[in-house]
Design a protein around this motif. Structure first.
Motif, PDB file in Angstrom:
ATOM      1  N   GLN A  41       1.901   5.575  52.283  1.00  0.00           N
ATOM      2  CA  GLN A  41       1.952   6.864  51.601  1.00  0.00           C
ATOM      3  C   GLN A  41       1.257   6.802  50.237  1.00  0.00           C
ATOM      4  OE1 GLN A  41       2.729   9.814  52.528  1.00  0.00           O
ATOM      5  NE2 GLN A  41       2.498  10.759  50.496  1.00  0.00           N
ATOM      6  N   GLY A  42       1.416   5.676  49.548  1.00  0.00           N
ATOM      7  CA  GLY A  42       0.764   5.505  48.254  1.00  0.00           C
ATOM      8  C   GLY A  42      -0.751   5.526  48.371  1.00  0.00           C
ATOM      9  N   ILE A  43      -1.273   4.891  49.418  1.00  0.00           N
ATOM     10  CA  ILE A  43      -2.721   4.877  49.631  1.00  0.00           C
ATOM     11  C   ILE A  43      -3.230   6.278  49.957  1.00  0.00           C
ATOM     12  CG2 ILE A  43      -4.546   4.022  51.160  1.00  0.00           C
ATOM     13  CD1 ILE A  43      -2.953   1.401  51.342  1.00  0.00           C
ATOM     14  N   ARG A  44      -2.488   7.015  50.778  1.00  0.00           N
ATOM     15  CA  ARG A  44      -2.888   8.397  51.084  1.00  0.00           C
ATOM     16  C   ARG A  44      -2.899   9.249  49.814  1.00  0.00           C
ATOM     17  NH1 ARG A  44       0.264   7.489  55.841  1.00  0.00           N
ATOM     18  NH2 ARG A  44       2.117   8.364  54.820  1.00  0.00           N
ATOM     19  N   GLU A  45      -1.878   9.069  48.999  1.00  0.00           N
ATOM     20  CA  GLU A  45      -1.815   9.855  47.761  1.00  0.00           C
ATOM     21  C   GLU A  45      -2.944   9.473  46.815  1.00  0.00           C
ATOM     22  OE1 GLU A  45       1.292  10.458  44.065  1.00  0.00           O
ATOM     23  OE2 GLU A  45       2.055  10.611  46.122  1.00  0.00           O
ATOM     24  N   ALA A  46      -3.289   8.186  46.763  1.00  0.00           N
ATOM     25  CA  ALA A  46      -4.386   7.741  45.899  1.00  0.00           C
ATOM     26  C   ALA A  46      -5.711   8.369  46.331  1.00  0.00           C
ATOM     27  CB  ALA A  46      -4.490   6.217  45.920  1.00  0.00           C
ATOM     28  N   ARG A  47      -5.936   8.412  47.649  1.00  0.00           N
ATOM     29  CA  ARG A  47      -7.162   9.054  48.153  1.00  0.00           C
ATOM     30  C   ARG A  47      -7.215  10.517  47.710  1.00  0.00           C
ATOM     31  NH1 ARG A  47      -5.833   7.158  53.586  1.00  0.00           N
ATOM     32  NH2 ARG A  47      -6.772   5.120  53.982  1.00  0.00           N
ATOM     33  N   ARG A  48      -6.101  11.225  47.897  1.00  0.00           N
ATOM     34  CA  ARG A  48      -6.066  12.652  47.586  1.00  0.00           C
ATOM     35  C   ARG A  48      -6.225  12.899  46.076  1.00  0.00           C
ATOM     36  NH1 ARG A  48      -5.295  16.867  50.621  1.00  0.00           N
ATOM     37  NH2 ARG A  48      -4.893  15.500  52.416  1.00  0.00           N
ATOM     38  N   LYS A  49      -5.534  12.094  45.290  1.00  0.00           N
ATOM     39  CA  LYS A  49      -5.618  12.240  43.841  1.00  0.00           C
ATOM     40  C   LYS A  49      -7.032  11.932  43.348  1.00  0.00           C
ATOM     41  CE  LYS A  49      -3.145  10.776  39.654  1.00  0.00           C
ATOM     42  NZ  LYS A  49      -2.042   9.909  39.140  1.00  0.00           N
ATOM     43  N   ALA A  50      -7.642  10.871  43.892  1.00  0.00           N
ATOM     44  CA  ALA A  50      -9.000  10.502  43.500  1.00  0.00           C
ATOM     45  C   ALA A  50      -9.997  11.579  43.911  1.00  0.00           C
ATOM     46  CB  ALA A  50      -9.387   9.164  44.134  1.00  0.00           C
ATOM     47  N   PHE A  51      -9.782  12.163  45.102  1.00  0.00           N
ATOM     48  CA  PHE A  51     -10.700  13.210  45.556  1.00  0.00           C
ATOM     49  C   PHE A  51     -10.626  14.423  44.621  1.00  0.00           C
ATOM     50  CE2 PHE A  51     -11.922  16.806  48.361  1.00  0.00           C
ATOM     51  CZ  PHE A  51     -13.209  16.374  48.645  1.00  0.00           C
ATOM     52  N   GLY A  52      -9.425  14.756  44.167  1.00  0.00           N
ATOM     53  CA  GLY A  52      -9.290  15.859  43.224  1.00  0.00           C
ATOM     54  C   GLY A  52     -10.061  15.605  41.936  1.00  0.00           C
ATOM     55  N   LEU A  53      -9.985  14.365  41.432  1.00  0.00           N
ATOM     56  CA  LEU A  53     -10.735  14.011  40.233  1.00  0.00           C
ATOM     57  C   LEU A  53     -12.238  14.053  40.484  1.00  0.00           C
ATOM     58  CD1 LEU A  53      -8.520  11.013  39.045  1.00  0.00           C
ATOM     59  CD2 LEU A  53      -8.733  13.235  37.921  1.00  0.00           C
ATOM     60  N   LEU A  54     -12.651  13.609  41.676  1.00  0.00           N
ATOM     61  CA  LEU A  54     -14.070  13.628  42.023  1.00  0.00           C
ATOM     62  C   LEU A  54     -14.595  15.058  42.109  1.00  0.00           C
ATOM     63  CD1 LEU A  54     -16.503  11.839  42.858  1.00  0.00           C
ATOM     64  CD2 LEU A  54     -15.807  12.195  45.222  1.00  0.00           C
ATOM     65  N   VAL A  55     -13.819  15.947  42.722  1.00  0.00           N
ATOM     66  CA  VAL A  55     -14.216  17.353  42.816  1.00  0.00           C
ATOM     67  C   VAL A  55     -14.379  17.960  41.423  1.00  0.00           C
ATOM     68  CG1 VAL A  55     -13.408  19.655  43.477  1.00  0.00           C
ATOM     69  CG2 VAL A  55     -13.309  17.775  45.115  1.00  0.00           C
ATOM     70  N   ASN A  56     -13.454  17.648  40.527  1.00  0.00           N
ATOM     71  CA  ASN A  56     -13.565  18.159  39.161  1.00  0.00           C
ATOM     72  C   ASN A  56     -14.833  17.665  38.477  1.00  0.00           C
ATOM     73  OD1 ASN A  56     -11.167  19.527  39.406  1.00  0.00           O
ATOM     74  ND2 ASN A  56      -9.945  17.965  38.354  1.00  0.00           N
ATOM     75  N   ARG A  57     -15.251  16.459  38.864  1.00  0.00           N
ATOM     76  CA  ARG A  57     -16.452  15.878  38.267  1.00  0.00           C
ATOM     77  C   ARG A  57     -17.720  16.499  38.845  1.00  0.00           C
ATOM     78  NH1 ARG A  57     -17.073   9.628  39.423  1.00  0.00           N
ATOM     79  NH2 ARG A  57     -15.117   9.569  38.267  1.00  0.00           N
ATOM     80  N   LEU A  58     -17.716  16.792  40.145  1.00  0.00           N
ATOM     81  CA  LEU A  58     -18.945  17.200  40.829  1.00  0.00           C
ATOM     82  C   LEU A  58     -19.133  18.705  40.988  1.00  0.00           C
ATOM     83  CD1 LEU A  58     -19.050  14.640  43.802  1.00  0.00           C
ATOM     84  CD2 LEU A  58     -20.182  14.459  41.596  1.00  0.00           C
TER      85      LEU A  58
END
Length: 346
Positions: A41-58
């Motif tokens: 679950q932690g790995i899934r959440e890390a992917r989702r959280k990182a993707f949100g940060l990436l979207v904000n960047r791009l």
């Protein structure tokens, strides 16, 4: 010449580098039925959280709302790898710090399919030198005070300007003193930067008594690639408790300024023939250095170089109007006179 020592190693053309599809320092803390499920679950959440940060960047803010929901399977296919920086597992709980690296083509395909424009911001790390000037003068570089702690607490994940804090150890003190940092001794700053290799150096100073009274925050930003420098205007701070807000304000301005220069829209590109008037050799050197530090300038070709002028062909991402705005933020003026484009330092 202004900051010639810091600018000595400037490149002349922007090389195609990393596109910023990695997100570092992602913290997660989740619970699960057991340690194995909590970790998954932690790995899934890390992917989702990182993707949100990436979207904000791009993705520009106005395009983010149109993005459809993404499921875990889609997200997993966009991730190239995960680096486990630090794990703190416990029964039924998983706490960790992870780095997530995405597959650029997969992310671009998803975003483009949703009709979102992709804006790539090339990161520009900054070295921060925090100083405290009290009634008795400047504190040592390794002084442990509220100003240094405020910088240590700053979260720059997903930022265009990730921050490294000066260690202040004997190695640093051997090449730079607090006084040299305060007055902007560019030779000493250049020697220090042989260790950190930062494109930007921020000397941020608090002036005032540590225990009582109001404080003033001020400083300077040094661009080690172009030799340019800019002042951080004085900012009154009521007390030491308000220093974290001052840190965020300084970093937000640096991030905003760099995004204006470092943002690359790769959905279009163009070229321009420009003339650079030359009154002194420093005019040509300054223009060349600043062009080399702008990511949206794909290449620069010197068509001719004479004593009083240079003719260049610029290949760049975006439109001429966008290039004008980006150059202006980098201290360059691009104007059209009698059908001819002229480029010069402001």
């Amino acid at each position: 010449m202004l900051l010639a020592v810091l600018a000595a190693n400037v490149v002349l053309a922007q090389s195609p580098g990393g596109t910023g599809y990695d997100v570092t320092g992602v913290d997660v803390d989740v619970s699960g039925a057991d340690a194995v499920q909590a970790r998954a679950q932690g790995i899934r959440e890390a992917r989702r959280k990182a993707f949100g940060l990436l979207v904000n960047r791009l993705v520009p803010a106005e395009d983010r709302a149109r993005l459809p929901q993404i499921d875990d399977a889609q997200l997993e296919n966009m991730v190239r790898g995960i680096e486990f920086v630090r794990e703190r597992p416990a029964p039924g709980r998983y706490s960790a710090t992870l780095n997530v690296v995405f597959v650029p083509d997969a992310v671009k395909s998803y975003l483009s399919g949703a009709g979102a424009k992709i804006v790539e911001t090339v990161s520009r790390p900054a070295l921060v030198i925090p100083l405290w000037k009290g009634p008795a003068g400047l504190e040592a570089l390794n002084d442990r005070n509220a100003w240094r702690e405020a910088w240590q607490q700053l979260d720059t994940a997903g930022s265009a300007v990730p921050v490294t804090l000066l260690r202040g150890d004997p190695t640093d003190q051997g090449v730079l003193s607090a006084e040299q940092a305060y007055v902007g001794d560019v030779s000493a700053l250049a020697r220090l930067n042989e260790r950190y290799r930062a494109p930007t150096i921020i000397v941020a100073t608090v002036e005032g008594d540590k225990t009582s009274g109001g404080l003033t925050v001020r400083g300077m930003r040094y661009d080690t690639q172009t030799g340019a420098r800019s002042e951080i205007p004085p900012m009154p701070v009521a007390s030491a408790a308000d220093l974290p807000a001052a840190v965020k304000a300084i970093h937000a301005k640096a991030d905003q300024d760099w995004r204006g220069i470092g943002t690359v829209r790769r959905d279009s590109q163009d070229s321009l023939d420009v003339v650079v008037p030359i009154r002194a050799l420093s005019d040509w050197v300054q223009v060349r250095q600043r062009l080399g530090a702008i990511p949206s300038v794909k290449s620069m070709t010197v068509k001719s170089l004479e004593s009083d002028r240079a003719e260049l062909r610029l290949e760049f991402f975006g439109s001429p109007e966008e290039l004008q705005r980006t150059l202006a933020q980098a201290g360059l003026s691009l104007s059209q006179e009698a059908g001819q484009w002229q480029l010069q330092a402001r």
